[in-house]
Design an enzyme around this catalytic site. Structure first.
Site, short mmCIF file in Angstrom:
data_model
loop_
_atom_site.label_atom_id
_atom_site.label_comp_id
_atom_site.label_asym_id
_atom_site.label_seq_id
_atom_site.Cartn_x
_atom_site.Cartn_y
_atom_site.Cartn_z
N LYS A 1 16.84 1.34 1.09
CA LYS A 1 17.02 1.39 2.99
C LYS A 1 18.30 1.41 3.72
CE LYS A 1 12.66 -0.46 2.77
NZ LYS A 1 12.37 -0.05 1.02
N GLY B 1 2.01 0.42 0.13
CA GLY B 1 1.69 -1.06 0.00
C GLY B 1 0.35 -0.77 -0.27
N VAL B 2 -0.38 0.30 -1.12
CA VAL B 2 -1.27 0.44 -2.02
C VAL B 2 -1.47 -0.51 -3.05
CG1 VAL B 2 -2.75 1.93 -3.13
CG2 VAL B 2 -1.92 2.91 -0.93
N SER C 1 -5.41 -0.13 0.98
CA SER C 1 -5.96 1.36 -0.23
C SER C 1 -5.59 2.19 -0.27
CB SER C 1 -7.27 0.67 0.52
OG SER C 1 -7.80 1.96 1.42
P1 BMP Z 1 4.66 -1.79 -4.40
O1 BMP Z 1 3.55 -0.75 -4.75
O2 BMP Z 1 4.73 -2.32 -6.05
O3 BMP Z 1 4.36 -3.07 -3.77
O4 BMP Z 1 5.74 -1.44 -4.03
C1 BMP Z 1 5.98 -0.21 -3.21
C2 BMP Z 1 7.22 -0.22 -2.61
O5 BMP Z 1 7.76 0.79 -2.14
C3 BMP Z 1 8.68 -1.06 -3.01
O6 BMP Z 1 9.57 0.00 -3.79
C4 BMP Z 1 8.67 -1.37 -2.08
O7 BMP Z 1 10.43 -1.69 -1.60
C5 BMP Z 1 8.87 -0.16 -1.03
N1 BMP Z 1 8.31 -0.53 0.64
C6 BMP Z 1 7.57 -1.11 0.91
O8 BMP Z 1 6.77 -2.27 0.25
N2 BMP Z 1 6.78 -1.34 2.10
C7 BMP Z 1 7.86 -0.70 3.23
O9 BMP Z 1 7.67 -1.39 4.71
C8 BMP Z 1 8.72 -0.64 2.84
C9 BMP Z 1 9.24 -0.36 1.11
O10 BMP Z 1 9.63 1.19 1.60
#
Ligand code: BMP
Length: 205
Positions: free
Chosen positions: A60, A163-164, A170
């Site tokens: 990021k 975010g899934v 979902s």
């Molecule tokens: P998880 O499915 O375990 O929640 O992981 C989501 C992944 O996506 C993580 O690597 C996080 O850094 C990334 N991510 C996120 O969750 N939300 C964002 O808005 C941007 C992301 O890069």
């Protein structure tokens, strides 16, 4: 059909990360490697993961243009096929990062609750700027599928959507809103059978 899952390897132990990566080869579009592995093992861990498939590096990036470009160069020269940068830092940063990235993805809006403190108010402008600066895609939240639809429409770019699962979004909802790829971590990496979990997700298509 090709997998549309990008597996987030937010695993602090390299052996475990490589074991999971090896197990799911052919079932994911790409791997996402970020701070947990790179801080623990150094930038060469990108090359190590890339033996199992394409790696998108998620630091990021959000620094001044010169520093940001150099970060992208280091990441790319160590096996990163894709680079993720923050868009809120501005057009000059994205323009410089673009020069040293093979594929560039710009974070337009985030999936966590604090996103609405600041970022969600800027995300459409960020998405348009990403397109204008030649990004390959944007990152937009599966926790707010309505935002995927809007950000895809204003930018015309591919959407990578995190975010899934663990964060409550979902797979189906994100897909139906136009997400091209789903970035998924814990619900796969912490499952007892990551490959089976991926198959279950993909069967919802
Ligand atoms: P998880 O499915 O375990 O929640 O992981 C989501 C992944 O996506 C993580 O690597 C996080 O850094 C990334 N991510 C996120 O969750 N939300 C964002 O808005 C941007 C992301 O890069």
């Amino acid at each position: 059909m090709e997998s549309n899952i990008i597996l987030a390897l937010d695993i602090e132990e390299k052996d475990k990360a490589l074991r999971v990566a090896k197990e799911v080869v052919g079932h994911v579009k790409a791997f996402k490697v970020g701070y947990p592995l790179i801080l623990n093992y150094g930038v060469n861990v990108i090359n190590e993961v890339s033996k199992f498939g394409e790696v998108i590096v998620d630091l990021k990036i959000a620094d001044i243009p010169d520093v940001s470009r150099n970060i992208a160069r280091i990441v790319t020269s160590n096996g990163g096929e894709g680079v993720i940068a923050h868009g809120f830092v501005g057009r000059d940063v994205i323009r410089e990062v673009r020069k040293e990235s093979k594929k560039l993805y710009v974070v337009a809006e985030m999936s966590h609750p604090g996103n609405t403190d600041f970022m969600s108010g800027l995300s459409e402008k960020i998405a348009i700027m990403a397109k204008e600066e030649g990004a390959d895609g944007i990152v937009a939240p599966a926790t707010h599928p309505d935002r995927i639809r809007i950000l895809k429409r204003v930018s015309g770019l591919q959407v990578l959507s995190p975010g899934v699962g663990t964060q409550g979004g979902s797979y189906r909802g994100a897909m139906e809103s136009g997400a091209d790829y789903l970035i998924i971590g814990r619900s796969i990496t912490m499952s007892s059978d990551p490959k089976q979990k991926i198959k279950e997700l993909l069967s919802q298509r």
